[in-house]
Motif scaffolding. Structure first.
Motif, PDB file in Angstrom:
ATOM      1  N   SER A  70       0.822  -1.214   0.000  1.00 20.41           N
ATOM      2  CA  SER A  70       0.000   0.000   0.000  1.00 20.41           C
ATOM      3  C   SER A  70       0.858   1.267   0.000  1.00 20.41           C
ATOM      4  O   SER A  70       0.351   2.371  -0.187  1.00 20.41           O
ATOM      5  CB  SER A  70      -0.947   0.004   1.198  1.00 20.41           C
ATOM      6  N   LYS A  71       2.170   1.116   0.221  1.00 22.17           N
ATOM      7  CA  LYS A  71       3.064   2.285   0.239  1.00 22.17           C
ATOM      8  C   LYS A  71       3.644   2.600  -1.144  1.00 22.17           C
ATOM      9  O   LYS A  71       4.386   3.569  -1.294  1.00 22.17           O
ATOM     10  CB  LYS A  71       4.233   2.059   1.216  1.00 22.17           C
ATOM     11  N   ARG A  72       3.345   1.754  -2.118  1.00 28.07           N
ATOM     12  CA  ARG A  72       3.884   1.991  -3.468  1.00 28.07           C
ATOM     13  C   ARG A  72       3.243   3.226  -4.078  1.00 28.07           C
ATOM     14  O   ARG A  72       2.030   3.345  -4.123  1.00 28.07           O
ATOM     15  CB  ARG A  72       3.587   0.780  -4.373  1.00 28.07           C
ATOM     16  N   LEU A  73       4.081   4.141  -4.541  1.00 25.60           N
ATOM     17  CA  LEU A  73       3.589   5.395  -5.099  1.00 25.60           C
ATOM     18  C   LEU A  73       4.257   5.682  -6.435  1.00 25.60           C
ATOM     19  O   LEU A  73       5.467   5.512  -6.572  1.00 25.60           O
ATOM     20  CB  LEU A  73       3.972   6.540  -4.166  1.00 25.60           C
ATOM     21  N   VAL A  74       3.442   6.102  -7.390  1.00 24.11           N
ATOM     22  CA  VAL A  74       3.958   6.520  -8.696  1.00 24.11           C
ATOM     23  C   VAL A  74       3.706   8.016  -8.825  1.00 24.11           C
ATOM     24  O   VAL A  74       2.582   8.479  -8.625  1.00 24.11           O
ATOM     25  CB  VAL A  74       3.230   5.751  -9.828  1.00 24.11           C
ATOM     26  N   LEU A  75       4.750   8.760  -9.132  1.00 30.86           N
ATOM     27  CA  LEU A  75       4.605  10.199  -9.367  1.00 30.86           C
ATOM     28  C   LEU A  75       5.049  10.496 -10.790  1.00 30.86           C
ATOM     29  O   LEU A  75       6.221  10.306 -11.127  1.00 30.86           O
ATOM     30  CB  LEU A  75       5.486  11.017  -8.413  1.00 30.86           C
ATOM     31  N   ARG A 112       1.688  17.472  -6.331  1.00 33.23           N
ATOM     32  CA  ARG A 112       0.621  17.245  -7.311  1.00 33.23           C
ATOM     33  C   ARG A 112       1.276  16.474  -8.457  1.00 33.23           C
ATOM     34  O   ARG A 112       2.328  16.879  -8.958  1.00 33.23           O
ATOM     35  CB  ARG A 112       0.060  18.573  -7.818  1.00 33.23           C
ATOM     36  N   ALA A 113       0.657  15.368  -8.842  1.00 30.16           N
ATOM     37  CA  ALA A 113       1.266  14.522  -9.873  1.00 30.16           C
ATOM     38  C   ALA A 113       0.174  13.767 -10.618  1.00 30.16           C
ATOM     39  O   ALA A 113      -1.017  13.910 -10.308  1.00 30.16           O
ATOM     40  CB  ALA A 113       2.236  13.529  -9.220  1.00 30.16           C
ATOM     41  N   ARG A 114       0.585  12.979 -11.598  1.00 32.66           N
ATOM     42  CA  ARG A 114      -0.347  12.083 -12.291  1.00 32.66           C
ATOM     43  C   ARG A 114       0.043  10.656 -11.985  1.00 32.66           C
ATOM     44  O   ARG A 114       1.215  10.364 -11.735  1.00 32.66           O
ATOM     45  CB  ARG A 114      -0.316  12.339 -13.800  1.00 32.66           C
TER      46      ARG A 114
END
Ligand code: NI
Length: 171
Positions: A70-75, A112-114
């Protein structure tokens, strides 16, 4: 696929990366998967695409280092929109292995990212996550954490790296 990590000295690390314009493609999804795999192999909490030689505005972060999905993040195309407070902790970078320095960073950072689908989102992180947001966004602007330490300390690290390069120990 695990990519080798590009080391300090390679111009790609000091070149502002290009924005991503196409989302939700097999190529992008494969690249993201490879970036997570490469980051976990190197035991990092964040990885920016220039660190695998790809000059695109993409970063992956996982403050659990692979322990908690759940900590995986894509910026993608991230921008820092707010910063608050301050924290000083030792910071390192996979592209500058063997060195760590205390770096002052904001305590709370909103980015702020996609995501991979191109959907825009905002997220606020504290402490290590805040540090990862600014560290990785810096990478996409061609900046490294050693840009945030004293000239004296930076020159010392550069001198040591030059010696390692000469000795063939910086590859
Ligand atoms: Ni880094």
């Amino acid at each position: 696929m695990i990519y080798p990590i590009v080391k300090y000295g390679d111009p790609v690390l000091e070149t502002p990366a290009e924005p991503v314009t196409e989302f939700d493609t097999p190529e992008l999804n494969k690249l993201l998967e490879d970036m997570f795999e490469s980051m976990y192999a190197a035991k990092g909490v964040g990885l920016a695409a220039p660190q695998i030689g790809i000059s695109k505005r993409i970063a992956v972060i996982d403050t659990s280092v692979g322990e908690d999905p759940s900590k995986r993040l894509v910026l993608i195309n991230p921008e820092i929109v707010a910063c608050e407070g301050g924290q000083v902790e030792e910071e390192g970078c996979l592209s500058i292995p063997g060195f760590r320095e205390p770096v002052k960073r904001p305590k709370r950072v909103t980015v702020r990212a996609r995501n991979a689908k191109g959907e825009e989102f905002e997220m606020t992180g504290e402490d290590l996550l805040a540090r990862a947001f600014v560290h990785e966004t810096d990478h996409l602007n061609g900046k490294l954490y050693i840009n945030h330490i004293s000239v004296l300390k930076r020159d010392l690290i550069r001198r040591k790296i030059r010696k390692l390069i000469k000795a063939g120990e910086w590859t």
